[in-house]
Design an enzyme around this catalytic site. Structure first.
Site, PDB file in Angstrom:
ATOM      1  N   GLY B 502     -14.549   2.641  11.410  1.00 13.43           N
ATOM      2  CA  GLY B 502     -14.291   2.239  10.031  1.00 13.43           C
ATOM      3  C   GLY B 502     -12.967   2.724   9.490  1.00 13.43           C
ATOM      4  O   GLY B 502     -12.676   2.562   8.314  1.00 13.43           O
ATOM      5  N   ALA B 542      -9.842  14.205  15.641  1.00 12.45           N
ATOM      6  CA  ALA B 542      -8.706  15.021  15.224  1.00 12.45           C
ATOM      7  C   ALA B 542      -7.593  14.198  14.578  1.00 12.45           C
ATOM      8  O   ALA B 542      -6.412  14.483  14.756  1.00 12.45           O
ATOM      9  CB  ALA B 542      -8.173  15.836  16.408  1.00 12.45           C
ATOM     10  N   ARG B 544      -6.234  11.491  15.294  1.00  9.82           N
ATOM     11  CA  ARG B 544      -5.226  11.223  16.301  1.00  9.82           C
ATOM     12  C   ARG B 544      -5.010   9.750  16.625  1.00  9.82           C
ATOM     13  O   ARG B 544      -4.018   9.400  17.285  1.00  9.82           O
ATOM     14  CB  ARG B 544      -5.578  11.957  17.604  1.00  9.82           C
ATOM     15  CG  ARG B 544      -6.748  11.355  18.383  1.00  9.82           C
ATOM     16  CD  ARG B 544      -7.088  12.159  19.622  1.00  9.82           C
ATOM     17  NE  ARG B 544      -6.077  12.087  20.660  1.00  9.82           N
ATOM     18  CZ  ARG B 544      -5.970  11.091  21.536  1.00  9.82           C
ATOM     19  NH1 ARG B 544      -6.788  10.074  21.486  1.00  9.82           N
ATOM     20  NH2 ARG B 544      -5.031  11.112  22.453  1.00  9.82           N
ATOM     21  N   THR B 546      -4.149   6.744  15.224  1.00  9.23           N
ATOM     22  CA  THR B 546      -2.908   6.039  14.894  1.00  9.23           C
ATOM     23  C   THR B 546      -1.732   6.723  15.574  1.00  9.23           C
ATOM     24  O   THR B 546      -0.834   6.075  16.112  1.00  9.23           O
ATOM     25  CB  THR B 546      -2.696   6.014  13.363  1.00  9.23           C
ATOM     26  OG1 THR B 546      -3.840   5.399  12.774  1.00  9.23           O
ATOM     27  CG2 THR B 546      -1.447   5.248  12.982  1.00  9.23           C
ATOM     28  N   LYS B 732       1.900   9.696  10.859  1.00  4.69           N
ATOM     29  CA  LYS B 732       1.091  10.840  11.275  1.00  4.69           C
ATOM     30  C   LYS B 732      -0.373  10.445  11.078  1.00  4.69           C
ATOM     31  O   LYS B 732      -0.660   9.301  10.721  1.00  4.69           O
ATOM     32  CB  LYS B 732       1.432  12.063  10.421  1.00  4.69           C
ATOM     33  CG  LYS B 732       2.918  12.393  10.350  1.00  4.69           C
ATOM     34  CD  LYS B 732       3.163  13.810   9.866  1.00  4.69           C
ATOM     35  CE  LYS B 732       3.793  13.883   8.511  1.00  4.69           C
ATOM     36  NZ  LYS B 732       4.288  15.232   8.151  1.00  4.69           N
ATOM     37  N   GLY B 733      -1.275  11.364  11.316  1.00  3.45           N
ATOM     38  CA  GLY B 733      -2.701  11.055  11.132  1.00  3.45           C
ATOM     39  C   GLY B 733      -3.077  11.149   9.666  1.00  3.45           C
ATOM     40  O   GLY B 733      -2.327  11.656   8.856  1.00  3.45           O
ATOM     41  N   VAL B 734      -4.273  10.627   9.326  1.00  5.53           N
ATOM     42  CA  VAL B 734      -4.721  10.796   7.936  1.00  5.53           C
ATOM     43  C   VAL B 734      -6.247  10.723   7.824  1.00  5.53           C
ATOM     44  O   VAL B 734      -6.794  10.737   6.737  1.00  5.53           O
ATOM     45  CB  VAL B 734      -4.034   9.759   7.010  1.00  5.53           C
ATOM     46  CG1 VAL B 734      -4.665   8.376   7.177  1.00  5.53           C
ATOM     47  CG2 VAL B 734      -4.067  10.203   5.560  1.00  5.53           C
ATOM     48  N   GLY B 735      -6.933  10.722   8.962  1.00  3.88           N
ATOM     49  CA  GLY B 735      -8.381  10.546   8.916  1.00  3.88           C
ATOM     50  C   GLY B 735      -9.115  11.661   8.209  1.00  3.88           C
ATOM     51  O   GLY B 735     -10.021  11.422   7.415  1.00  3.88           O
ATOM     52  N   GLU B 736      -8.758  12.873   8.499  1.00  5.77           N
ATOM     53  CA  GLU B 736      -9.546  14.000   7.992  1.00  5.77           C
ATOM     54  C   GLU B 736      -9.084  14.595   6.674  1.00  5.77           C
ATOM     55  O   GLU B 736      -9.913  15.027   5.872  1.00  5.77           O
ATOM     56  CB  GLU B 736      -9.580  15.111   9.051  1.00  5.77           C
ATOM     57  CG  GLU B 736     -10.311  14.705  10.305  1.00  5.77           C
ATOM     58  CD  GLU B 736     -10.144  15.742  11.399  1.00  5.77           C
ATOM     59  OE1 GLU B 736     -10.928  16.683  11.413  1.00  5.77           O
ATOM     60  OE2 GLU B 736      -9.205  15.610  12.218  1.00  5.77           O
TER      61      GLU B 736
END
Ligand code: FAD
Ligand code: FES
Ligand code: FES
Lengths: 295, 778, 161
Positions: B502, B542, B544, B546, B732-736
């Site tokens: 998602g 983590a 990671r 993208t 950079k990442g942004v999931g968490e």
């Protein structure tokens, strides 16, 4: 908990009489189902495994909202919370009941759940009993032996227990009109989130009498005792007196003492105090020039 | 910033959106196969017990029951670690022993699996479950980590003497903390406590498994790490890896929970035993009592030292966490949390330790933030205390200690980029953060002077800063792969295996691929979800996907593009260096009339009779050896009802530096979703275990409360959108991170409102009232 | 004891032999393969199983199937009624209101019932209407935006000739 139900026989009576006959036939082995929002969960938990379900949903004769200035409001037990909360009649004459019905669960639960089911579930934290006991509502019950009318505060005998015998149905909820100078409201506090179960609820009616004293006051408390209760000692403190802030606070404290919560007890008592104080403080000015009652 | 890109930075709709909006999308529980059975799991009602016997006769005799699995039936298979860390995934040889069986003779926690059934329908399976008669011998148990480490406490696991599952130290220590603390002008310290938090994925854990006629085990799995799941399932069932195929359907949320095996081993075991397809869907109660939830900490003690001018000189941490009955993914929450938060600011003296303790409770693992939220809750409140003591604005204190590009990043690598300052300034401006003098006086005075007789509802504001990682290099395995193949119409198939949980990852990868190739995002088809088809992929955790899978995608696209351009150069009689692709057309620079659609080139290359037939395709393995931290600033406004203790959060502003926002809409969505989970963590979600019996008391949404639409604040999300030098197109990442800073910002705002420090989440009304009462007494 | 009953689902009539103890969600998912209706909590708290019965959002996880025979049942599969997405579906897709998508069918149907009743709701009214639908992914922000955008679109469409 299971996700599905175990088998049962299913009946859709075409009249209240037929429903009562079915109940008389099956007794304890049967259950009536209204909205099912409570019963289905109990059955998924296997707390209840009735052999037979009698569906009330088709009985239009149990779905009505009528008001008469003398007799008051008559509600069919099959009215859903959403229907009651939306009803212009209820909102006009007993807004506190509309408020309470609007506080039950979520929109979907209000679309499905009925006021009859809410009263018959008779759990400690149901939302409609506190305003209804304050309004001195009565229930009309029908069984094979005929009818009887029971005041709501005598209907519950304990948590999840009522005077209803296994072959009886609730067929009507009667709410007498408020006397002139009377006003009421429902105040509540949820457990955690906005749509959560009620942690403490107070349905309060105040009646202003001659001499600007509190001619009558009725305080219904929910979620703080095995069933909805009247805080009669608190009421007595106020009755016949002018509800000055100090006295209201004292009465609210008394109401808190009358509560007997099981869990989170100190906090629930504290909330009773806050809610009752808030309710009376808010209601008193409203009663100043009321022509008729305003629940 | 993203103005220079054609596709990256646009708010495209997700390729899988229509399938999800119409009900067509297939989730694991929606899979239906011919002859499929339904599985159900019997779980231990005790915190610690031995299964003496299971009488299966009633269940086995029930018409429609095809197989019953008891601990006796699983002894030929290997025990396993659901976290799949029984391999050197983690640098430094960190290993978790294989502790559990598919069903256990020695259930170690309430909800541990002891038997399973498969039947022709869910009704029959439920009935069969009720007919299993288990004789248990109850064993002594321990639930509290402080009790568990006392001598003589019941042993939870033979692998953990003294119940210390893992003793871990902060991997990047420096200087001499004790001396620095002794020399500090201002020292702040505090002890904090954080609970388990259940992920509450809207879809419960589910898996479908079958053995095909070639003897291969096919498993529909929600695992975020599909290739690791394949490897672990092969290990459990003693099969060669190629005999296992993992299929990834749509996944109804994960938030870290599906980083471990959930329903897969049981579904596979039932399928292998019954030789029929089996679908196993966990009930919400199964979910709460058997899956990993966020690692809780009984105690996190932090001490920080500052110079009078506000310079942070020392930070020391001591953590006591509870792992539950299996070690799984839980231990690393301490290391990740310490590494991230102790690496957020410039600070020369750092040390930290953690005891991760085993208890007879459901296991702990990774959830969004993975330890960062715990350490942030502690450190960011202490930063606020320090600001007050130093007479500084909390924003100023953070600004002056912020790291700069070229400093050492939290995981010991070079800090590639940071725009924390921009986050603080932008966020502060949008929020209307007040000037310093007003803040300090208000906080101090409100706390002491105003509690009596003030208004019933008090408003307060609070903020905090945060950094997080983009992937876990160099701590965890980091290996991604992508294949980019041109079709003859100029569209592209991108073969990758992120977890479709998602996070809009298909859209993001299609944008990265399209940007590199100069085509439209909708001309990128995502090919995924089958370990037979996809190359190895470590997976989606983590923050990671993208960053790392995007990195592999960009490289593979580049490779395919080189082939295309070489072919085009010949066709267009030009130098490769002079070619560029825009909108699916190859142009020769300075000669706009010489051009050719990508589709024509691909067609000609494929349908070629001249001995030059080729299908342009790139395949790249990618192992990032760097890690670009994400930065964020969070601003909360609260209203505290001093009479009831209830806290409302009317407004929240988050400003995030996550590099280039590949799709700003998706970035906002991650941050807004993080706010819901952070709000629940801060105020409503309380995973409760009966201290007398070890029975989990919150097993469904009727007792465990996640915030609903009416509980949410007005949310403003600001994206700094400055490119990172390492991430694909600067991403950079942004999931968490969206979740991480919520609780500390709220806690700081509560302090601002009423002058009490809340050191435990969830912050309940009762706790607020108790704290106010304590304050009155003082 | 099987009962033969007629169900009006997404405008089609289905004669099904079902048992009285079967829930609506079983009939939809297992008998008819309409797996767009999701199961999540089973206790009425999350709204994932929401379908419209005579236009009203109800929970399929606690509705007896027989209780809704003969009534108009709308599931997510029947909303679009053709190859074009319904404006709500369109808005959910275009505005990023779908992440994992598990809450989406219930959300969209609940929103449809709201817009049928109140074509121009405020954001607060949308939040209130969706209070029985849990989303763990989006924080509801984009969902509320999508409902408001769809409402506007649908009002525009009605005005147009
Ligand atoms: C998610 C959720 C949230 C909820 N939140 C609340 C809340 O906030 N406040 C609250 O008060 N309740 C709440 N409830 C409880 C419940 O839904 C309500 O009490 C509802 O009103 C029950 O009505 P029903 O028609 O669904 O009852 P049913 O489940 O159909 O019946 C309940 C019981 O009453 C009996 N019964 C029903 N009608 C009659 C009758 N006419 N004569 C005799 N017996 C009868 C049934 O046999 C059964 O034992 C919630 C339930 C859910 C699932
Ligand atoms: S699954 Fe029906 S309300 Fe949650
Ligand atoms: S999008 Fe995942 S639950 Fe709403």
């Amino acid at each position: 908990m299971y996700r599905l139900l175990t088998p049962f026989d299913y009946f859709e009576p075409q009249s209240v009489r037929e429903a009562v006959e079915l109940l008389a036939r099956f007794g304890h082995r049967a259950r009536v189902i209204a909205g099912g929002t409570d019963l289905v969960i109990s059955m998924k938990k296997r707390q209840l495994t009735p052999e037979c379900l009698i569906a009330l949903a088709g009985l239009e004769e149990l779905r009505f909202i009528e008001f008469d200035p003398v007799a008051g409001l008559r509600l069919g037990p099959l009215c859903t919370h959403a229907e009651i909360a939306r009803s212009p009649l209820v909102r006009e004459h007993f807004g506190m009941l509309a408020t309470a019905c609007n506080e039950v669960g979520t929109p979907q639960v209000r679309n499905m759940g009925t006021i009859g089911g809410n009263l018959c579930k008779a759990g400690p934290s149901q939302d409609t009993p506190p305003p209804l006991v304050a309004l001195e509502a009565k229930l009309r019950l029908l069984g094979p032996q005929g009818e009887r009318v029971v005041p709501l505060d005598q209907f519950c005998t304990g948590p999840f227990c009522t005077v209803l015998s296994s072959d009886e149905l609730v067929v009507e909820i009667l709410i007498p009109p408020l006397p002139p100078g009377g006003a009421g409201c429902y105040k509540w506090f949820t457990k955690v989130t906005v749509t959560d179960e009620t942690l403490a609820g107070a349905g309060v009616v105040v009646v202003r009498g001659p001499g600007d004293v509190c001619a009558d006051v009725r305080i219904g408390l929910g979620s703080v005792a095995p069933m909805a209760i009247r805080a009669r000692k608190a009421e007595a403190l106020l009755r016949g007196n002018r509800p000055a802030p100090g006295l209201v606070w004292e009465a609210a404290e008394r109401a808190a003492q009358e509560a007997e919560p099981r869990s989170r007890a100190a906090y629930r008592r504290h909330l009773v105090k806050v809610l009752v104080n808030e309710a009376i403080t808010e209601l008193w000015p409203l009663t100043a020039d009321l022509p008729g009652g305003l629940g | 910033m993203s103005g220079e890109f054609a596709v990256v930075g646009t708010r495209i709709a997700q390729p899988d959106g229509p399938a999800k909006a119409t009900g067509e999308a297939v989730f694991a529980g929606d899979v239906r196969l011919p002859g499929m059975l339904i599985g159900k799991v019997l779980r231990s009602p005790y915190a610690n017990a031995l299964v003496r016997s299971i009488d299966i006769s009633g269940a086995a005799a029930l018409p429609g029951v095809v197989c019953v699995l008891t601990p006796d039936d699983v002894t030929d298979w290997n025990t396993f670690d659901r976290g799949m860390k029984d391999m050197p995934l983690i640098a430094g040889g960190y290993r978790i022993p294989p502790e559990e069986a598919v069903v256990n003779r020695h259930p170690r926690h309430f909800g541990d699996a002891v038997a399973a059934v498969a039947a022709v329908s869910e009704h029959v399976a439920e009935q069969a479950l009720a007919l299993l008669a288990v004789e248990y011998e109850q064993l002594p148990f321990v639930l509290d980590p402080e009790e568990a480490i006392k001598p003589g406490a019941p042993q939870v696991s033979p692998e953990a003497p003294g119940n210390i599952g893992k003793h871990l130290t902060y991997p990047f220590p420096s200087g001499d903390v004790e001396q620095a603390l002794a020399e500090a002008d201002v020292v702040v310290e505090g002890s904090f406590r954080t609970p388990k938090q259940e992920h509450c994925t809207q879809e419960t854990a589910a898996s479908v498994a079958y053995v095909d006629s070639a003897g291969r085990l096919n498993v529909y799995s929600q695992c975020q790490l599909a290739h690791l799941a394949r490897r672990e399932l092969a290990h459990i069932f003693k099969m060669p890896v190629h005999k296992v195929k993992v299929l990834t359907p749509f996944i109804g949320g994960s938030f870290g929970q599906r980083g471990s095996l959930c329903a897969e081993p049981l579904a596979a075991a039932l399928a292998l035993t019954s030789r029929r397809p089996v679908r196993l869907v966990f009930s919400r109660e199964d979910h709460f009592t058997s899956l990993e939830s966020r690692t809780g900490f009984k105690r996190v003690t932090v001490k920080m030292g500052f110079k009078r001018d506000g310079t942070l000189t020392a930070i020391k941490t001591d953590m006591l966490g509870f792992l539950g009955a299996y070690m799984a993914c839980g231990p690393m929450a301490s290391v990740i949390g310490m590494s991230l938060v102790m690496g957020l600011y410039r600070c020369d003296n750092r040390a930290g330790e953690a005891d991760m303790v085993m208890t007879n409770t459901p296991p702990s693992g990774a959830m969004r933030g993975f330890g960062n939220e715990v350490m942030s809750f502690a450190v960011e409140q202490l930063m606020d205390e320090a600001a007050e003591r130093l007479g500084m604005d909390p924003v100023e204190l953070r600004l002056m200690n912020a790291k700069h590009q070229g400093d050492v990043a939290p995981f010991g690598l070079n800090l590639e980029s940071t725009y924390l300052e921009d986050c603080l300034r932008l966020g502060g401006r949008a929020f209307g953060w007040r000037p310093k003098a007003e803040i300090t006086s208000a906080a101090v005075e409100k706390g002491v002077a105003e509690t009596k007789g003030g208004p019933r509802v008090r408003r307060g504001v609070g903020m905090c800063a945060m950094n997080h990682c983009s992937g876990a290099a160099p701590l965890y395995l980091e290996h991604s792969n992508a294949i980019v193949k041109f079709n003859e119409d100029g569209s592209v198939n991108l073969t990758v295996h992120p977890a479709p949980v998602g996070s809009h990852i298909w859209g993001a990868l299609s944008q990265i691929c399209a940007e590199e190739l100069g085509i439209r995002a909708e001309d990128v088809n995502i090919v995924t979800g089958d370990t037979d088809v996809t190359l190895f992929e470590y997976g989606s955790d983590a923050s990671r996907s993208t960053y790392a899978i995007g990195g592999a995608t960009k490289r593979a696209a580049q490779q395919a593009k080189e082939q295309l351009l070489a072919f085009a150069a010949e066709k267009l009689d030009a130098q490769v260096e002079d070619l560029e692709i825009r909108d699916g057309v190859v142009y020769v620079a300075q000669a706009p009339d010489r051009s050719c659609p990508v589709g024509d080139l691909c067609y000609d290359a494929i349908y070629s009779f001249g001995g030059h037939a080729t299908n342009f395709a790139g395949k790249q393995s990618f192992e990032p050896e760097w890690n670009s931290p994400i930065y964020g600033a969070y601003f909360a406004e609260v209203e505290v009802d001093t009479l009831t203790g209830r806290v409302k959060v009317p407004r929240f502003v988050t400003a995030m530096d996550c590099g280039t926002a590949i799709n700003p809409m998706s970035v906002e969505g991650q941050i807004e979703g993080g706010l819901q989970q952070g709000l629940g963590y801060a105020l409503t979600e309380n995973y409760a275990i009966d201290p007398q019996t070890g029975v989990v008391q919150t097993t469904n949404y009727d007792s465990y409360k996640v915030p609903g639409s009416m509980d949410m604040p007005e949310s403003t999300v600001l994206i700094v959108d400055e490119p990172d030098p390492k991430g694909p197109f600067g991403a950079k990442g942004v999931g968490e991170p969206g979740m991480v800073g919520i609780a500390p910002a709220i806690a700081n705002a509560i302090y601002d409102a009423v002058g009490v420090r809340m050191r435990e989440v969830p912050i309940t009304p009762e706790a607020i009232l108790a704290a106010l009462a304590d304050q009155d007494r003082e | 004891m099987k009962v033969f009953a007629g169900f009006d689902i997404n405008g089609q009539t289905h004669e099904l032999g079902i048992e009285p103890h079967q829930l609506l969600i079983e009939v939809l998912r297992d008998h008819l393969g309409l797996t767009g209706t999701k199961h999540s909590c089973g206790v009425g708290n999350c709204g994932a199983c929401t379908v419209l019965v005579d236009g009203v959002p109800v929970l399929a996880c606690m509705t007896l199937a027989l209780a809704v025979r003969g009534k108009r049942i709308l599931t997510i599969e029947g909303l679009a009624g053709g190859p074009e997405l319904h404006p709500l579906q369109r808005a959910f897709v275009d505005l990023g209101a779908i992440q994992c998508g598990y809450c989406t069918p219930g959300m969209i149907l609940t929103a449809k019932a709201l817009l049928d009743r109140n074509p121009a709701p405020t954001a607060a009214e949308v939040r209130e209407a969706l209070a029985g639908n849990i989303c763990r992914c989006t924080g509801y922000v984009k969902i509320v935006e999508a409902v408001l955008a769809a409402a506007e679109k649908m009002r525009g469409r009605e005005v147009a000739p």
